[in-house]
Design a protein around this motif. Structure first.
Motif, PDB file in Angstrom:
ATOM      1  N   HIS A 261      71.222  -5.537  23.331  1.00  0.00           N
ATOM      2  CA  HIS A 261      71.353  -4.078  23.831  1.00  0.00           C
ATOM      3  C   HIS A 261      71.996  -3.113  22.977  1.00  0.00           C
ATOM      4  O   HIS A 261      72.858  -2.447  23.097  1.00  0.00           O
ATOM      5  CB  HIS A 261      71.903  -3.733  25.175  1.00  0.00           C
ATOM      6  CG  HIS A 261      71.214  -4.411  26.371  1.00  0.00           C
ATOM      7  ND1 HIS A 261      70.794  -3.467  27.229  1.00  0.00           N
ATOM      8  CD2 HIS A 261      70.797  -5.550  26.266  1.00  0.00           C
ATOM      9  CE1 HIS A 261      70.221  -4.453  28.337  1.00  0.00           C
ATOM     10  NE2 HIS A 261      70.090  -5.536  27.770  1.00  0.00           N
TER      11      HIS A 261
ATOM     12  N   HIS B  82      64.682  -3.708  31.294  1.00  0.00           N
ATOM     13  CA  HIS B  82      65.419  -3.970  32.764  1.00  0.00           C
ATOM     14  C   HIS B  82      65.254  -2.922  33.834  1.00  0.00           C
ATOM     15  O   HIS B  82      65.809  -2.384  34.361  1.00  0.00           O
ATOM     16  CB  HIS B  82      67.001  -3.532  32.352  1.00  0.00           C
ATOM     17  CG  HIS B  82      67.937  -4.718  31.718  1.00  0.00           C
ATOM     18  ND1 HIS B  82      68.709  -5.355  32.511  1.00  0.00           N
ATOM     19  CD2 HIS B  82      67.556  -5.200  30.244  1.00  0.00           C
ATOM     20  CE1 HIS B  82      69.300  -6.302  31.560  1.00  0.00           C
ATOM     21  NE2 HIS B  82      68.767  -5.990  30.378  1.00  0.00           N
TER      22      HIS B  82
ATOM     23  N   ASP C 141      64.213  -9.757  29.607  1.00  0.00           N
ATOM     24  CA  ASP C 141      64.883  -9.022  30.490  1.00  0.00           C
ATOM     25  C   ASP C 141      63.834  -7.641  30.801  1.00  0.00           C
ATOM     26  O   ASP C 141      64.226  -6.429  30.745  1.00  0.00           O
ATOM     27  CB  ASP C 141      65.956  -8.481  29.951  1.00  0.00           C
ATOM     28  CG  ASP C 141      67.304  -9.212  30.053  1.00  0.00           C
ATOM     29  OD1 ASP C 141      67.020 -10.455  30.537  1.00  0.00           O
ATOM     30  OD2 ASP C 141      68.407  -8.985  29.804  1.00  0.00           O
TER      31      ASP C 141
ATOM     32  N   HIS D 254      64.841 -14.669  23.740  1.00  0.00           N
ATOM     33  CA  HIS D 254      65.654 -13.745  24.191  1.00  0.00           C
ATOM     34  C   HIS D 254      67.107 -13.856  23.669  1.00  0.00           C
ATOM     35  O   HIS D 254      67.689 -12.773  23.377  1.00  0.00           O
ATOM     36  CB  HIS D 254      65.571 -13.790  25.807  1.00  0.00           C
ATOM     37  CG  HIS D 254      66.357 -12.733  26.352  1.00  0.00           C
ATOM     38  ND1 HIS D 254      66.098 -11.312  26.252  1.00  0.00           N
ATOM     39  CD2 HIS D 254      67.611 -12.629  27.038  1.00  0.00           C
ATOM     40  CE1 HIS D 254      67.085 -10.647  27.013  1.00  0.00           C
ATOM     41  NE2 HIS D 254      67.966 -11.670  27.439  1.00  0.00           N
TER      42      HIS D 254
ATOM     43  N   ASP E 163      64.160  -5.602  26.385  1.00  0.00           N
ATOM     44  CA  ASP E 163      65.450  -5.489  27.612  1.00  0.00           C
ATOM     45  C   ASP E 163      65.071  -3.954  28.206  1.00  0.00           C
ATOM     46  O   ASP E 163      66.080  -3.067  28.585  1.00  0.00           O
ATOM     47  CB  ASP E 163      66.777  -5.449  26.987  1.00  0.00           C
ATOM     48  CG  ASP E 163      67.146  -6.779  26.625  1.00  0.00           C
ATOM     49  OD1 ASP E 163      66.612  -7.147  25.397  1.00  0.00           O
ATOM     50  OD2 ASP E 163      67.553  -7.530  27.387  1.00  0.00           O
TER      51      ASP E 163
HETATM   52 FE   LIG Z   1      69.111  -7.331  28.792  1.00  0.00          FE
END
Ligand SMILES: [Fe+2]
Length: 270
Positions: free
Chosen positions: A192, A10, A48, A150, A8
C-alpha cells in the motif's frame, strides 16, 4: 509491451472503507486506464480484491473490472477469502485446486503468478506444490520471466508490514537461484505504498493501493499506520533492453500543466 499493475482495491459490500469510497476509486482507476492506456496488453491485479472477503465485495469487483477494455487477471491477497473469491470472480484464473496460481504467455515474456495467501492469516506462504510448479515452468521456458504475487519476500524496514511478509522467502529464493538471470522482475502488492528496489539481485516493485495507503514508519515499532494519500496504478513498459515503471496518480490528473521554457511561466492546464 505495455501492461498495467494495479493492486489492493480492498472493496467492501458497502462500497466504502475507512470513509474512502473504495468502489468509486477503483472505477476511476479503470476509467483512467481505459482512457489513457487502452493499448495495454492486460491488467495484473496483485491481490486484496476485497477487504473483509464478503460475497458482495466480489460482486462489485466483477462489475467494475468488467469495464476494462483489455484483459484483466487477479490473484488472491491475505484479505481475500475463498470460496467467495472464486464464486464472485468465476473468470479468475486458478490451478486445479483453490490457488490463484497461473501462467500467461505474453508478448513481453512469461508471466508466472503465485498465490501466497493463506486463508485466515495475514502473513504469506508458498506451498511445495507452487514452488515445484514455479521450478517446472522456469525449466520449460527460455523466455524472460516475470513473477507476480501478493506478499513481499524481503525485509522492507516497515516492521508492521515485515511481520506479515512472505514467511518462506528462502524457499522462493532457492527456486529463483536455480534459474539464474531468467526472472527479470518481481511484482507484488500488500505494501500500500510506493516501494521498489532489488532483492537478492532481482529487481522488484509494487504500487500504491487504489484504496488506503501505509505510511513509511521505517525502523519503528509502531503498529501499521494507514493514510489517505492519493491512490495510484502503474504502467509497465517492457522492451528488449529496459523495464520502465510509471506510477500514475490518477486522481490528480487535473494538476498537470505546461510552462513556457524561457519565462518559466505556467501556460496551460492539461
Ligand atoms: Fe492490502
Amino acid at each position: 509491451m505495455k501492461f498495467i499493475h494495479l493492486t489492493d482495491p480492498h472493496l467492501t459490500a458497502a462500497g466504502s472503507l475507512f470513509d474512502i469510497d473504495v468502489c468509486e476509486r477503483l472505477r476511476q482507476a479503470v476509467a483512467s486506464i481505459n482512457h489513457h492506456h487502452g493499448d495495454a496488453e492486460m491488467v495484473m491485479v496483485t491481490g486484496d480484491i476485497a477487504h473483509w472477503g464478503e460475497p458482495g465485495a466480489y460482486d462489485h469487483a466483477a462489475e467494475i473490472f468488467a469495464e476494462f477494455t483489455m484483459p484483466w487477471y487477479p490473484l488472491a491477497g491475505n484479505h481475500d477469502k475463498k470460496p467467495a473469491y472464486f464464486e464472485g470472480l468465476p473468470m479468475a484464473p486458478r490451478d486445479d485446486g483453490d490457488r490463484t496460481c497461473f501462467h500467461l504467455e505474453t508478448s513481453g515474456g512469461l508471466f508466472l503468478v503465485l498465490d501466497t495467501a493463506i486463508d485466515g492469516q495475514p502473513e504469506g506462504e508458498l506451498d511445495d506444490v507452487q514452488l515445484a510448479w514455479l521450478d517446472q515452468k522456469l525449466s520449460e521456458s527460455d523466455r524472460s520471466a516475470f513473477l507476480f504475487m501478493h506478499h513481499h519476500p524481503m525485509i522492507s524496514g516497515i516492521s508492521a508490514l515485515d511481520q506479515i511478509k512472505l514467511e518462506n522467502s528462502d524457499a522462493l529464493a532457492a527456486v529463483i537461484d536455480r534459474h539464474p538471470g531468467q526472472i527479470s522482475h518481481l511484482f507484488f502488492g500488500h505494501m500500500h505504498r510506493t516501494f521498489h528496489g532489488s532483492w537478492r539481485g532481482l529487481p522488484f516493485s509494487t504500487v500504491k493501493s487504489t484504496a488506503h495507503q501505509v505510511t513509511a514508519e521505517i525502523h519503528s515499532d509502531l503498529p501499521l499506520v494507514s493514510s489517505r494519500e492519493m491512490p495510484a496504478y502503474a504502467v509497465v513498459l517492457i522492451d528488449d533492453d529496459a523495464i520502465c515503471i510509471h506510477d500514475i496518480s490518477y486522481l490528480e490528473e487535473d494538476k498537470a500543466f505546461t510552462y513556457d521554457r524561457d519565462s518559466g511561466k505556467p501556460s496551460q492546464s492539461m
